[in-house]
Design an enzyme around this catalytic site. Structure first.
Site, PDB file in Angstrom:
ATOM      1  N   HIS A 134      54.263  28.828  43.561  1.00  0.00           N
ATOM      2  CA  HIS A 134      55.213  28.817  42.449  1.00  0.00           C
ATOM      3  C   HIS A 134      54.509  28.849  41.086  1.00  0.00           C
ATOM      4  CE1 HIS A 134      54.311  24.627  41.425  1.00  0.00           C
ATOM      5  NE2 HIS A 134      54.107  24.515  42.727  1.00  0.00           N
ATOM      6  N   HIS A 143      43.371  41.150  42.492  1.00  0.00           N
ATOM      7  CA  HIS A 143      43.414  41.276  43.954  1.00  0.00           C
ATOM      8  C   HIS A 143      43.251  39.886  44.561  1.00  0.00           C
ATOM      9  CE1 HIS A 143      41.394  43.130  47.824  1.00  0.00           C
ATOM     10  NE2 HIS A 143      42.433  42.371  48.104  1.00  0.00           N
TER      11      HIS A 143
END
Ligand SMILES: CC(C)(COP(=O)(O)OP(=O)(O)OC[C@H]1O[C@@H](n2cnc3c(N)ncnc32)[C@H](O)[C@@H]1OP(=O)(O)O)[C@@H](O)C(=O)NCCC(=O)NCCS
Length: 206
Positions: A134, A143
Site C-alpha cells: 500500500h 523494475h
C-alpha cells in the site's frame, strides 16, 4: 487485437504469454537484431524499430519489453511520440487493488500484488510474484524483480532496479537509477545511482 512487442527477450516472452492469456489475438515481436533474429521462442520477430514505427497504427497495442530500464524508457518515449497506443499488460493471476494506479506501458506478471493506493509509473515492471504494498510509489521505468517486496509507502525512484527476492523496509526511498542486489534486505534509504546488496544492504565498493 494485435499487440506489437519491442524487444525479443526472455522478458518479452513472459509479456507475450501474459498478453495471450488476456486475449490478445496475435503477438508480434520487433527487435533491432532483426533480420538476423527471426524468432523469440514460439513467436515470430517481424522487423526492427524502424519497421515498427512505419506501421505503428497497424497495432491495437504496443509495449516495450527491454530489461534495461534506461533503454526501455527511451524506446517507449520514441514509440509514444510516434503515435503508438501503449498497452498495459497485467497477468490474470496478478492482484491489483482498485485503488492502485498503473501507468502506460506497465507490465505486471503472474502472482504479483499491487495493493491499495500504490502508484506504478509508466513503463515499470512488476515481475513475477513481486509485492508492491500500500501507498508505494514505483517510479517510471523502474523494475521490481521476481518475488521482491516493497513494504508500505516505499518510494522507488525512476529507473531503479530491485533484484529478485530483495525486500525494502516501509517508508524508505530508493533513489533514481539505484540498484538493490538480489536477496538484499534494505533498512536505510538508498542514494540515487547507488548499488546496495546484502543483509543489511550495504553499498557496493567501487
Ligand atoms: C547486485 C548486482 C547488480 C551486482 O552485480 P555486479 O556489479 O556484476 O557484481 P559482481 O557479480 O561482480 O559481484 C561483486 C561482489 O558482490 C557479491 N554480490 C553480488 N550480488 C550480490 C548480492 N545480491 N548479495 C550479496 N552479494 C552479492 C559477489 O559475490 C561479489 O563478491 P566477491 O567480490 O567477494 O566475489 C547483481 O549481483 C544482482 O544482484 N543483480 C540482480 C539480479 C536479479 O535480480 N535479476 C532478476 C532479473 S528478472
Amino acid at each position: 487485437m494485435h499487440l506489437a512487442v519491442l524487444g525479443a527477450s526472455g522478458h518479452g516472452k513472459v509479456v507475450a504469454d501474459a498478453a495471450e492469456l488476456l486475449g490478445w489475438g496475435s503477438v508480434t515481436f520487433f527487435d533491432d537484431a532483426w533480420p538476423t533474429l527471426k524468432n523469440n521462442g514460439p513467436w515470430a520477430v517481424d522487423g526492427d524499430t524502424t519497421w515498427l514505427l512505419d506501421r505503428i497504427t497497424d497495432f491495437d497495442g504496443v509495449i516495450v519489453a527491454i530489461g534495461s530500464n534506461h533503454i526501455r524508457a527511451e524506446k517507449q518515449k520514441h514509440l509514444g511520440d510516434a503515435g503508438a497506443k501503449l498497452a498495459t499488460i497485467v497477468h490474470p493471476s496478478a492482484v491489483i487493488s482498485s485503488h492502485a494506479s498503473l501507468g502506460e506501458g506497465v507490465v505486471v506478471f503472474g502472482n504479483a500484488v499491487v495493493n491499495a493506493c500504490a502508484v506504478v509509473g509508466a513503463g515499470a515492471i512488476v515481475n513475477t510474484g513481486a509485492v508492491i504494498e500500500h501507498d508505494c510509489i514505483v517510479g517510471e521505468f523502474a523494475h521490481v524483480s521476481p518475488n521482491a517486496a516493497l513494504a508500505g509507502g516505499v518510494n522507488l525512484g525512476r529507473e531503479a532496479w530491485v533484484g529478485a527476492c530483495a525486500s525494502v523496509r516501509q517508508l524508505l526511498t530508493v533513489g533514481t537509477g539505484a540498484v538493490v542486489g538480489m536477496g538484499s534486505v534494505v533498512t536505510r534509504n538508498v542514494p540515487p545511482g547507488a548499488t546496495v546488496m546484502g543483509n543489511p544492504a550495504k553499498t557496493l565498493s567501487p
